[in-house]
Design a protein around this motif. Structure first.
Motif, PDB file in Angstrom:
ATOM      1  N   ALA A   6       5.005   1.750   1.001  1.00 60.14           N
ATOM      2  CA  ALA A   6       5.956   2.693   0.379  1.00 60.14           C
ATOM      3  C   ALA A   6       5.213   4.020   0.234  1.00 60.14           C
ATOM      4  O   ALA A   6       4.351   4.152  -0.636  1.00 60.14           O
ATOM      5  CB  ALA A   6       6.425   2.177  -0.973  1.00 60.14           C
ATOM      6  N   HIS A   7       5.501   4.974   1.074  1.00 61.84           N
ATOM      7  CA  HIS A   7       4.706   6.205   1.156  1.00 61.84           C
ATOM      8  C   HIS A   7       5.511   7.400   0.633  1.00 61.84           C
ATOM      9  O   HIS A   7       5.657   7.569  -0.575  1.00 61.84           O
ATOM     10  CB  HIS A   7       4.239   6.381   2.612  1.00 61.84           C
ATOM     11  CG  HIS A   7       3.244   7.474   2.817  1.00 61.84           C
ATOM     12  ND1 HIS A   7       3.189   8.223   3.969  1.00 61.84           N
ATOM     13  CD2 HIS A   7       2.280   7.961   2.012  1.00 61.84           C
ATOM     14  CE1 HIS A   7       2.226   9.106   3.866  1.00 61.84           C
ATOM     15  NE2 HIS A   7       1.660   8.970   2.685  1.00 61.84           N
ATOM     16  N   THR A   8       6.076   8.210   1.548  1.00 60.05           N
ATOM     17  CA  THR A   8       6.797   9.400   1.061  1.00 60.05           C
ATOM     18  C   THR A   8       8.061   9.021   0.291  1.00 60.05           C
ATOM     19  O   THR A   8       8.535   9.818  -0.527  1.00 60.05           O
ATOM     20  CB  THR A   8       7.135  10.367   2.219  1.00 60.05           C
ATOM     21  OG1 THR A   8       7.816   9.645   3.258  1.00 60.05           O
ATOM     22  CG2 THR A   8       5.886  10.989   2.788  1.00 60.05           C
ATOM     23  N   ALA A  32      -9.399  14.210  -6.226  1.00 63.45           N
ATOM     24  CA  ALA A  32      -9.557  13.360  -5.037  1.00 63.45           C
ATOM     25  C   ALA A  32      -8.196  12.763  -4.665  1.00 63.45           C
ATOM     26  O   ALA A  32      -7.449  12.314  -5.533  1.00 63.45           O
ATOM     27  CB  ALA A  32     -10.557  12.250  -5.326  1.00 63.45           C
ATOM     28  N   HIS A  33      -7.892  12.768  -3.391  1.00 64.14           N
ATOM     29  CA  HIS A  33      -6.579  12.304  -2.914  1.00 64.14           C
ATOM     30  C   HIS A  33      -6.260  10.899  -3.441  1.00 64.14           C
ATOM     31  O   HIS A  33      -5.208  10.671  -4.041  1.00 64.14           O
ATOM     32  CB  HIS A  33      -6.599  12.335  -1.375  1.00 64.14           C
ATOM     33  CG  HIS A  33      -5.284  12.057  -0.725  1.00 64.14           C
ATOM     34  ND1 HIS A  33      -4.745  12.888   0.229  1.00 64.14           N
ATOM     35  CD2 HIS A  33      -4.410  11.030  -0.867  1.00 64.14           C
ATOM     36  CE1 HIS A  33      -3.578  12.387   0.631  1.00 64.14           C
ATOM     37  NE2 HIS A  33      -3.367  11.257  -0.012  1.00 64.14           N
ATOM     38  N   TRP A  34      -7.191   9.992  -3.257  1.00 62.67           N
ATOM     39  CA  TRP A  34      -6.982   8.608  -3.695  1.00 62.67           C
ATOM     40  C   TRP A  34      -6.690   8.542  -5.199  1.00 62.67           C
ATOM     41  O   TRP A  34      -5.815   7.798  -5.651  1.00 62.67           O
ATOM     42  CB  TRP A  34      -8.221   7.776  -3.349  1.00 62.67           C
ATOM     43  CG  TRP A  34      -8.221   6.397  -3.922  1.00 62.67           C
ATOM     44  CD1 TRP A  34      -7.668   5.279  -3.374  1.00 62.67           C
ATOM     45  CD2 TRP A  34      -8.787   5.978  -5.180  1.00 62.67           C
ATOM     46  NE1 TRP A  34      -7.849   4.195  -4.191  1.00 62.67           N
ATOM     47  CE2 TRP A  34      -8.538   4.601  -5.307  1.00 62.67           C
ATOM     48  CE3 TRP A  34      -9.485   6.637  -6.197  1.00 62.67           C
ATOM     49  CZ2 TRP A  34      -8.967   3.867  -6.417  1.00 62.67           C
ATOM     50  CZ3 TRP A  34      -9.904   5.908  -7.312  1.00 62.67           C
ATOM     51  CH2 TRP A  34      -9.644   4.540  -7.404  1.00 62.67           C
ATOM     52  N   GLY A  77       0.983  14.235  -6.329  1.00 63.09           N
ATOM     53  CA  GLY A  77       0.024  13.263  -5.819  1.00 63.09           C
ATOM     54  C   GLY A  77      -0.217  13.474  -4.332  1.00 63.09           C
ATOM     55  O   GLY A  77       0.707  13.807  -3.590  1.00 63.09           O
ATOM     56  N   GLY A  78      -1.468  13.295  -3.909  1.00 66.02           N
ATOM     57  CA  GLY A  78      -1.801  13.471  -2.493  1.00 66.02           C
ATOM     58  C   GLY A  78      -1.929  14.938  -2.124  1.00 66.02           C
ATOM     59  O   GLY A  78      -2.091  15.806  -2.994  1.00 66.02           O
ATOM     60  N   ALA A  79      -1.869  15.222  -0.830  1.00 70.86           N
ATOM     61  CA  ALA A  79      -2.090  16.580  -0.330  1.00 70.86           C
ATOM     62  C   ALA A  79      -0.908  17.482  -0.694  1.00 70.86           C
ATOM     63  O   ALA A  79       0.178  17.329  -0.154  1.00 70.86           O
ATOM     64  CB  ALA A  79      -2.283  16.538   1.178  1.00 70.86           C
ATOM     65  N   THR A 111       0.832  -1.203   0.000  1.00 73.29           N
ATOM     66  CA  THR A 111       0.000   0.000   0.000  1.00 73.29           C
ATOM     67  C   THR A 111       0.867   1.253   0.000  1.00 73.29           C
ATOM     68  O   THR A 111       2.031   1.224   0.403  1.00 73.29           O
ATOM     69  CB  THR A 111      -0.939   0.070   1.228  1.00 73.29           C
ATOM     70  OG1 THR A 111      -0.166   0.128   2.420  1.00 73.29           O
ATOM     71  CG2 THR A 111      -1.897  -1.092   1.259  1.00 73.29           C
ATOM     72  N   HIS A 112       0.251   2.351  -0.453  1.00 72.03           N
ATOM     73  CA  HIS A 112       0.926   3.649  -0.404  1.00 72.03           C
ATOM     74  C   HIS A 112       0.809   4.245   0.997  1.00 72.03           C
ATOM     75  O   HIS A 112       1.781   4.737   1.543  1.00 72.03           O
ATOM     76  CB  HIS A 112       0.305   4.575  -1.454  1.00 72.03           C
ATOM     77  CG  HIS A 112       0.978   5.907  -1.543  1.00 72.03           C
ATOM     78  ND1 HIS A 112       2.348   6.048  -1.638  1.00 72.03           N
ATOM     79  CD2 HIS A 112       0.485   7.169  -1.554  1.00 72.03           C
ATOM     80  CE1 HIS A 112       2.656   7.328  -1.700  1.00 72.03           C
ATOM     81  NE2 HIS A 112       1.552   8.029  -1.646  1.00 72.03           N
ATOM     82  N   HIS A 113      -0.367   4.196   1.572  1.00 76.20           N
ATOM     83  CA  HIS A 113      -0.548   4.796   2.901  1.00 76.20           C
ATOM     84  C   HIS A 113      -0.202   3.803   4.011  1.00 76.20           C
ATOM     85  O   HIS A 113      -0.540   2.628   3.919  1.00 76.20           O
ATOM     86  CB  HIS A 113      -1.993   5.284   3.068  1.00 76.20           C
ATOM     87  CG  HIS A 113      -2.306   6.456   2.198  1.00 76.20           C
ATOM     88  ND1 HIS A 113      -3.537   6.662   1.632  1.00 76.20           N
ATOM     89  CD2 HIS A 113      -1.540   7.494   1.799  1.00 76.20           C
ATOM     90  CE1 HIS A 113      -3.519   7.780   0.915  1.00 76.20           C
ATOM     91  NE2 HIS A 113      -2.312   8.294   1.001  1.00 76.20           N
ATOM     92  N   PRO A 114       0.441   4.299   5.086  1.00 76.29           N
ATOM     93  CA  PRO A 114       0.753   3.427   6.221  1.00 76.29           C
ATOM     94  C   PRO A 114      -0.516   3.015   6.970  1.00 76.29           C
ATOM     95  O   PRO A 114      -1.492   3.773   7.022  1.00 76.29           O
ATOM     96  CB  PRO A 114       1.615   4.313   7.129  1.00 76.29           C
ATOM     97  CG  PRO A 114       2.039   5.479   6.297  1.00 76.29           C
ATOM     98  CD  PRO A 114       0.962   5.667   5.272  1.00 76.29           C
ATOM     99  N   THR A 158      -5.344  10.720  -7.181  1.00 74.62           N
ATOM    100  CA  THR A 158      -4.041  11.243  -7.629  1.00 74.62           C
ATOM    101  C   THR A 158      -2.910  10.258  -7.333  1.00 74.62           C
ATOM    102  O   THR A 158      -1.839  10.353  -7.927  1.00 74.62           O
ATOM    103  CB  THR A 158      -3.703  12.590  -6.954  1.00 74.62           C
ATOM    104  OG1 THR A 158      -3.617  12.416  -5.528  1.00 74.62           O
ATOM    105  CG2 THR A 158      -4.722  13.655  -7.301  1.00 74.62           C
ATOM    106  N   GLU A 159      -3.136   9.334  -6.414  1.00 73.48           N
ATOM    107  CA  GLU A 159      -2.079   8.380  -6.061  1.00 73.48           C
ATOM    108  C   GLU A 159      -2.280   7.018  -6.710  1.00 73.48           C
ATOM    109  O   GLU A 159      -1.329   6.240  -6.835  1.00 73.48           O
ATOM    110  CB  GLU A 159      -2.006   8.244  -4.534  1.00 73.48           C
ATOM    111  CG  GLU A 159      -1.590   9.571  -3.908  1.00 73.48           C
ATOM    112  CD  GLU A 159      -1.632   9.580  -2.389  1.00 73.48           C
ATOM    113  OE1 GLU A 159      -0.897  10.379  -1.807  1.00 73.48           O
ATOM    114  OE2 GLU A 159      -2.401   8.820  -1.792  1.00 73.48           O
ATOM    115  N   TRP A 160      -3.500   6.753  -7.122  1.00 68.61           N
ATOM    116  CA  TRP A 160      -3.816   5.452  -7.704  1.00 68.61           C
ATOM    117  C   TRP A 160      -2.973   5.120  -8.942  1.00 68.61           C
ATOM    118  O   TRP A 160      -2.553   3.950  -9.104  1.00 68.61           O
ATOM    119  CB  TRP A 160      -5.316   5.381  -8.032  1.00 68.61           C
ATOM    120  CG  TRP A 160      -5.752   4.028  -8.484  1.00 68.61           C
ATOM    121  CD1 TRP A 160      -6.070   2.959  -7.710  1.00 68.61           C
ATOM    122  CD2 TRP A 160      -5.901   3.608  -9.840  1.00 68.61           C
ATOM    123  NE1 TRP A 160      -6.408   1.894  -8.492  1.00 68.61           N
ATOM    124  CE2 TRP A 160      -6.316   2.256  -9.805  1.00 68.61           C
ATOM    125  CE3 TRP A 160      -5.716   4.241 -11.078  1.00 68.61           C
ATOM    126  CZ2 TRP A 160      -6.554   1.529 -10.961  1.00 68.61           C
ATOM    127  CZ3 TRP A 160      -5.954   3.504 -12.239  1.00 68.61           C
ATOM    128  CH2 TRP A 160      -6.376   2.167 -12.174  1.00 68.61           C
TER     129      TRP A 160
HETATM  130 ZN   LIG Z   1      -1.686  10.079   0.117  1.00 75.62          ZN
END
Ligand SMILES: [Zn+2]
Length: 267
Positions: free
Chosen positions: A99-101, A228-230, A185-187, A64-67, A232-234
């Motif tokens: 794997a996030h930032t 939408a946040h999701w 991507g994201g905020a 996942t991208h988000h923890p 932009t990261e999808w």
């Molecule tokens: Zn995000």
């Protein structure tokens, strides 16, 4: 057959954990590095519906991208949403890796995939490059193949991103010609000033708030697009899955199409 540790090696070569923000929590959340991995599911959010999808498909690993856990916790009881996720993962021997930032700033990373999804072509450069590694960093700047009205670009961006309940919002004259575009991507609130200084025509990101957006547009800066946040990261999920598939690690990959954006309906 691949072991989890082989998959982690490939992921950490592409998305070095050392590049994650100090406040972030990336890496292996559950699982045994020695366990075999045949099927890897990629998703933005480690939430119950994604675990259910992993169970149904027979995934051994979810990336996942988000923890799942960003702050400390004192319980993994099933009475809490995160507890339900971690219990289901452990009981079913499904590993979870984040794997996030470190994926945000990688090359290629989250914003490269976003830039391509909304139609940017040619070279992409970081909006905020690392001083010691200018090919990596937050956000990306790129060009459209030819200038177009902001309204047309917004329609193109919406068509290129997965559908969510509210789509995208635009701040700026829809007739304004745009060709040089920044995306994050994201905020992307924290990159507004950087985008203005970069001289782009439009900045596309997510989670923009009224006051910063209003002041930015009043100051005559680039137009803004808030997605939408999701969504932009999808697009990064496919990029990460392709990276893993071509890394030499023999696994089957799948990208979750389950929409896990927080906003589920617009009126
Ligand atoms: Zn995000």
């Amino acid at each position: 057959m691949a072991a989890l540790t082989d998959v982690i090696d490939a992921l950490e070569t592409a998305y070095p954990p050392a590049r994650a923000e100090s406040w972030d929590a990336v890496g292996l959340v559950s699982g045994d590095p020695a366990q075999p991995v045949r099927k890897v599911l990629f998703a933005v959010d480690p939430v119950v519906v994604v675990v259910e999808e992993a169970l149904e498909w027979g995934a051994d690993l979810i990336v996942t991208h988000h923890p799942l856990y960003l702050r400390g916790t004192t319980t993994v009881a099933a009475g809490t949403p995160k507890g339900r996720v971690i219990r289901a993962l452990i009981k079913n021997d499904i590993a979870l890796y984040t794997a996030h930032t470190n994926a945000d700033v990688a090359n290629p990373g989250v914003s490269d995939a976003l830039a391509r999804a909304v139609g940017l072509t040619g070279d992409l450069v970081p909006l905020r490059p690392f001083p010691d590694d200018p090919g990596r960093g937050l956000g990306r700047i790129g060009e459209l193949p030819s200038p177009m009205p902001l309204g047309d670009f917004a329609e193109q961006a919406a068509a290129g991103l997965p559908k969510t309940s509210w789509g995208i919002r635009v701040a700026g004259d829809p007739g304004r010609r745009v060709s040089r575009v920044a995306v994050s991507g994201g905020a992307g609130d924290s990159l507004l000033g950087t985008a203005a200084a970069a001289g782009v025509d439009v900045f596309l990101t997510a989670d923009l708030r009224h006051h910063p957006a209003s002041e930015f547009v009043e100051a005559g800066g680039p137009a803004l697009i808030d997605a939408a946040h999701w969504a932009t990261e999808w697009p990064w999920l496919d990029s990460a899955a392709s990276m893993l598939a071509s890394s030499g690690v023999t696994v089957e990959t799948r990208v979750s199409a389950t929409v896990t954006d927080a906003w589920t309906r617009g009126y």
